[in-house]
Each structure stands twice: as structure tokens, then as C-alpha cells.
Design an enzyme around this catalytic site. Structure first.
Site, PDB file in Angstrom:
ATOM      1  N   GLU A  25      24.522  24.796 -47.861  1.00  0.00           N
ATOM      2  CA  GLU A  25      23.138  25.453 -48.191  1.00  0.00           C
ATOM      3  C   GLU A  25      22.796  26.814 -47.513  1.00  0.00           C
ATOM      4  O   GLU A  25      23.470  27.376 -46.781  1.00  0.00           O
ATOM      5  CB  GLU A  25      22.116  24.400 -47.998  1.00  0.00           C
ATOM      6  N   LYS A  86      12.660  31.123 -50.501  1.00  0.00           N
ATOM      7  CA  LYS A  86      13.083  29.875 -50.211  1.00  0.00           C
ATOM      8  C   LYS A  86      13.025  29.219 -51.534  1.00  0.00           C
ATOM      9  O   LYS A  86      12.101  28.825 -51.935  1.00  0.00           O
ATOM     10  CB  LYS A  86      12.078  29.274 -48.986  1.00  0.00           C
ATOM     11  N   VAL A 106      18.004  21.962 -49.277  1.00  0.00           N
ATOM     12  CA  VAL A 106      18.715  20.478 -49.300  1.00  0.00           C
ATOM     13  C   VAL A 106      18.591  20.298 -50.782  1.00  0.00           C
ATOM     14  O   VAL A 106      19.610  19.907 -51.584  1.00  0.00           O
ATOM     15  CB  VAL A 106      18.370  19.627 -48.529  1.00  0.00           C
ATOM     16  N   ASP A 138       2.289  16.212 -47.333  1.00  0.00           N
ATOM     17  CA  ASP A 138       3.475  17.200 -47.312  1.00  0.00           C
ATOM     18  C   ASP A 138       4.832  16.392 -46.936  1.00  0.00           C
ATOM     19  O   ASP A 138       5.051  15.776 -46.025  1.00  0.00           O
ATOM     20  CB  ASP A 138       3.365  18.036 -46.099  1.00  0.00           C
ATOM     21  N   SER A 140       8.980  16.469 -48.073  1.00  0.00           N
ATOM     22  CA  SER A 140       9.818  17.437 -48.595  1.00  0.00           C
ATOM     23  C   SER A 140      10.628  16.895 -49.888  1.00  0.00           C
ATOM     24  O   SER A 140      10.532  15.590 -50.263  1.00  0.00           O
ATOM     25  CB  SER A 140      11.185  17.738 -47.631  1.00  0.00           C
ATOM     26  N   ALA A 141      10.668  17.890 -50.894  1.00  0.00           N
ATOM     27  CA  ALA A 141      11.320  17.443 -52.151  1.00  0.00           C
ATOM     28  C   ALA A 141      12.859  17.220 -51.867  1.00  0.00           C
ATOM     29  O   ALA A 141      13.352  16.452 -53.031  1.00  0.00           O
ATOM     30  CB  ALA A 141      11.457  18.757 -53.019  1.00  0.00           C
ATOM     31  N   ASP A 142      13.368  17.184 -50.820  1.00  0.00           N
ATOM     32  CA  ASP A 142      14.677  16.660 -50.497  1.00  0.00           C
ATOM     33  C   ASP A 142      14.784  15.240 -50.701  1.00  0.00           C
ATOM     34  O   ASP A 142      15.645  14.830 -51.087  1.00  0.00           O
ATOM     35  CB  ASP A 142      15.053  17.128 -49.119  1.00  0.00           C
ATOM     36  N   LYS A 159      14.875  16.676 -37.993  1.00  0.00           N
ATOM     37  CA  LYS A 159      14.123  16.929 -36.599  1.00  0.00           C
ATOM     38  C   LYS A 159      12.884  16.181 -36.536  1.00  0.00           C
ATOM     39  O   LYS A 159      12.363  15.703 -37.337  1.00  0.00           O
ATOM     40  CB  LYS A 159      13.803  18.484 -36.840  1.00  0.00           C
TER      41      LYS A 159
HETATM   42  N1  PSU Z   1      15.650  21.325 -41.268  1.00  0.00           N
HETATM   43  C1  PSU Z   1      16.348  22.134 -40.284  1.00  0.00           C
HETATM   44  N2  PSU Z   1      16.806  23.353 -40.762  1.00  0.00           N
HETATM   45  C2  PSU Z   1      16.523  23.882 -42.047  1.00  0.00           C
HETATM   46  C3  PSU Z   1      15.763  23.210 -42.699  1.00  0.00           C
HETATM   47  C4  PSU Z   1      15.236  21.903 -42.619  1.00  0.00           C
HETATM   48  O1  PSU Z   1      16.583  21.501 -39.391  1.00  0.00           O
HETATM   49  O2  PSU Z   1      17.091  24.914 -42.230  1.00  0.00           O
HETATM   50  C5  PSU Z   1      15.706  23.578 -44.240  1.00  0.00           C
HETATM   51  C6  PSU Z   1      16.661  22.835 -45.297  1.00  0.00           C
HETATM   52  O3  PSU Z   1      16.975  23.786 -46.135  1.00  0.00           O
HETATM   53  C7  PSU Z   1      15.607  21.716 -45.821  1.00  0.00           C
HETATM   54  C8  PSU Z   1      14.204  22.706 -45.842  1.00  0.00           C
HETATM   55  O4  PSU Z   1      16.142  21.276 -47.203  1.00  0.00           O
HETATM   56  O5  PSU Z   1      14.402  23.197 -44.677  1.00  0.00           O
HETATM   57  C9  PSU Z   1      13.134  21.763 -46.301  1.00  0.00           C
HETATM   58  O6  PSU Z   1      11.907  22.380 -46.374  1.00  0.00           O
HETATM   59  P1  PSU Z   1      10.568  21.623 -46.864  1.00  0.00           P
HETATM   60  O7  PSU Z   1      10.264  21.016 -45.736  1.00  0.00           O
HETATM   61  O8  PSU Z   1       9.730  22.667 -47.215  1.00  0.00           O
HETATM   62  O9  PSU Z   1      11.133  20.784 -48.090  1.00  0.00           O
HETATM   63 MN    MN Z   2       6.665  20.735 -47.895  1.00  0.00          MN
END
Ligand code: PSU
Ligand code: MN
Length: 305
Positions: A25, A86, A106, A138, A140-142, A159
Site C-alpha cells: 500500500e 488519502k 488497506v 469511527d 475503518s473502511a478496511d 495498533k
Molecule cells: N495503521 C498503521 N499504519 C498505517 C495505517 C494504519 O499502523 O499507515 C493506514 C493504513 O493505510 C490503513 C489506514 O488502511 O491507515 C486506516 O485509516 P482509517 O482508520 O482512516 O481507515
Molecule cells: Mn475512520
């Protein structure tokens, strides 16, 4: 469909030769680590994939195209340009249509990998359910992507900026297999343990490749999380790093950081507050994931030969 995908020469050749391709990624480069460690990490990780018999395909959106495999100039651009968006699932069409530069998360890397017929994807950590999600929603869309896109993601867990317990519950509800590689527990990124037991432990890469084959043969068209703990010698002391994470989370709340800025803000704070120690560990664990992830991808491609 119009063709939005542009393969690098290296990846194009790998496709013709039926080699194991490993997706990487770009949000981790643009929004996850400072310059120049980010571009150094990206190049080293690509080399580790090659050294283990795979071909790396770092994914990003540039000038109206989904790039599958980046050259040095493009990696440098992603690592250092100020205006890199992003890009998660919601943002892909906008960034393509407006021809902006986008780093894929992701979720969106999985989507692009699937479009390019790549089944394995190595990163550091996945997004998840944020602390306080019962108020902020909140998530994540992941996680939803993992439930519907056929790509296996090799990571070091997530994390503890996240609510790891709820993250695992969400993945269970969505039917996503979470496999601990040589571990009984969900790794917590900087540390090998989180106290959260996993349902599945597998100790060898070949069996993980076989699990992926069965999952997808059956038409269970979801992703798979392969959780590979940070090497023992690189892990951080959990009270040290969790203290820093708690402060970062409190600061984000105080400053009203939310939405897509939340994760990059927390990651940046952790690097600052740990005097770069977290960055060193972050780089080591991604390198280790690249090694194990490529071994799994190579085993998978051998299954059909
Ligand atoms: N966690 C990490 N390092 C990162 C990310 C998450 O330790 O770089 C990044 C990844 O690209 C992950 C994104 O898909 O943050 C998630 O963001 P959000 O919570 O806004 O979906
Ligand atoms: Mn989010």
C-alpha cells in the site's frame, strides 16, 4: 469498462511469467511515516519481496490511473509531495476522475489488487474500530473491505490506538478469518501480544496458503487477515508505547481530530513522542511481514503448478 489500470514493467513481466505478485500500500508511505524514512522503507520492503521470490507491486493513484507497481520517481512523489490524498474505498472514483495523486489505504489497495488479480498484500497494520466508536462511529473502511474483497492481508495486527477487542468482534461478525502466524494472540503491532486470543493459529506458511485456497475455492469471497507478530528483538515495551498511545488519543480528542485525519494524526504523534523508537519498530515489522507474506504468496502460487 474503461481501462484504469497501469502495470509497471516489472509487474507486467511477472504476470506473463505467472510469478507470485505481492501488493503493497501507499498510505503507509504518504501518511504513515515521515520522509525520508518512508521512501527508504518502501524500497527496502520491495527488495525483500524480490529476495524471497516474489514481485512487489506498490499501488497508488496517479494522474487518472491506478498504478500497479511504482518506479523510483513515483515512490519519491508519494513519499514527499504535500498534496497526496488519502484514498479509501469512498475516494477512489473522485481521485481518478480529478486526476489527483492518491495514496491507497488497506481498503483501497485491496480493491485495486483484486482488479489486478493479485491475492496477497503486505502492510504494517490494518485499520479497525477506534476507541470511543460507540460515540463517534469511527470504524475503518478496511474492516468492511476485508469482508468482501478476496485479498489476504499480512500485517502485524493493529495498533492499540484502536479498540482491538471490538476490532476482532467486528471481523468475526463479518466472517473474516484472522490467522495468527506462530501465535495464539492478536499481535498489537508494536508488541507481540494484546491479551486477545485468536480462533486460528497456523505455524507454517504452506498451510496458510492452503487455507486461502480453500476459502476462495468455496466461494467465500472475503479477505483473510494473517497476523504476524513483530520479531521479539524489535518489539517495544508495552507500558512505554501504550503510555504514548494514550496521550496521543487524548490529544486527538482535545483537538477535535476526526474522520480520515484521525489515524495519520495518531501515527504522527506516536513517532514524535517516542523519539523515533516507534518508527524503527514499525519499519522492522513491515520488513518481517514482507518476508513472511511473500513466502505465503509463493506457496500459494506453487499450489496450482
Ligand atoms: N495503521 C498503521 N499504519 C498505517 C495505517 C494504519 O499502523 O499507515 C493506514 C493504513 O493505510 C490503513 C489506514 O488502511 O491507515 C486506516 O485509516 P482509517 O482508520 O482512516 O481507515
Ligand atoms: Mn475512520
Amino acid at each position: 469498462m474503461k481501462n484504469y489500470i497501469q502495470f509497471s514493467k516489472e509487474v507486467e513481466k511477472a504476470k506473463q511469467e505467472d510469478k507470485a505478485i505481492v501488493a503493497l500500500e501507499s498510505t503507509i508511505i504518504s501518511h504513515g511515516m515521515p520522509y525520508p524514512q518512508n521512501v527508504e522503507m518502501a524500497k527496502k520492503v520491495e527488495q525483500i519481496v524480490r529476495d524471497n521470490g516474489g514481485v512487489p507491486a506498490t499501488i497508488a493513484i496517479i494522474n487518472g490511473e491506478i498504478k500497479i507497481g511504482l518506479n523510483d520517481e513515483e515512490l519519491e512523489l508519494l513519499a514527499s509531495a504535500e498534496d497526496v490524498a488519502k484514498v479509501s474505498r469512498r475516494d477512489i472514483a473522485e481521485i481518478l476522475a480529478t486526476k489527483k495523486i492518491g495514496a491507497t489505504t488497506v481498503a483501497s489497495t485491496m480493491i485495486c489488487a483484486q482488479l489486478a488479480d493479485i491475492k496477497f498484500f503486505v502492510t504494517g497494520g490494518i485499520g479497525g474500530v477506534h476507541k470511543g466508536a460507540e460515540h463517534t462511529m469511527d470504524i475503518s473502511a478496511d474492516l468492511d473491505e476485508l469482508s468482501k474483497t478476496k485479498v489476504a492481508v499480512i500485517c502485524a495486527g493493529a495498533k492499540s490506538i484502536l479498540d482491538l477487542d471490538k476490532t476482532l468482534e467486528y471481523l468475526e461478525t463479518k466472517g473474516v478469518p484472522v490467522v495468527g502466524y506462530q501465535t495464539d494472540e492478536l499481535p498489537a503491532f508494536f508488541t507481540r501480544e494484546s491479551g486477545l486470543k485468536l480462533n486460528t493459529r497456523i505455524d507454517d506458511v504452506k498451510t496458510i496458503a492452503q487455507l486461502a485456497e480453500v476459502q476462495w475455492d468455496l466461494g467465500l469471497d472475503s479477505g483473510i487477515v494473517i497476523a504476524n507478530p513483530v520479531p521479539e528483538e524489535d518489539q517495544l515495551d508495552s507500558s512505554f508505547i501504550n503510555g504514548i498511545i494514550d496521550k496521543a488519543v487524548a490529544k486527538a480528542e482535545k483537538e477535535g481530530v476526526h474522520g480520515k485525519d484521525s489515524t495519520p494524526f495518531l501515527l504522527g504523534e506516536i513517532v514524535k513522542q517516542s523519539d523515533g523508537k516507534s518508527l524503527e519498530t514499525n519499519i522492522k515489522l513491515v520488513e518481517h511481514n514482507a518476508k513472511i507474506g511473500t513466502q505465503i504468496a509463493v506457496e500459494y502460487s506453487n499450489l496450482s503448478k
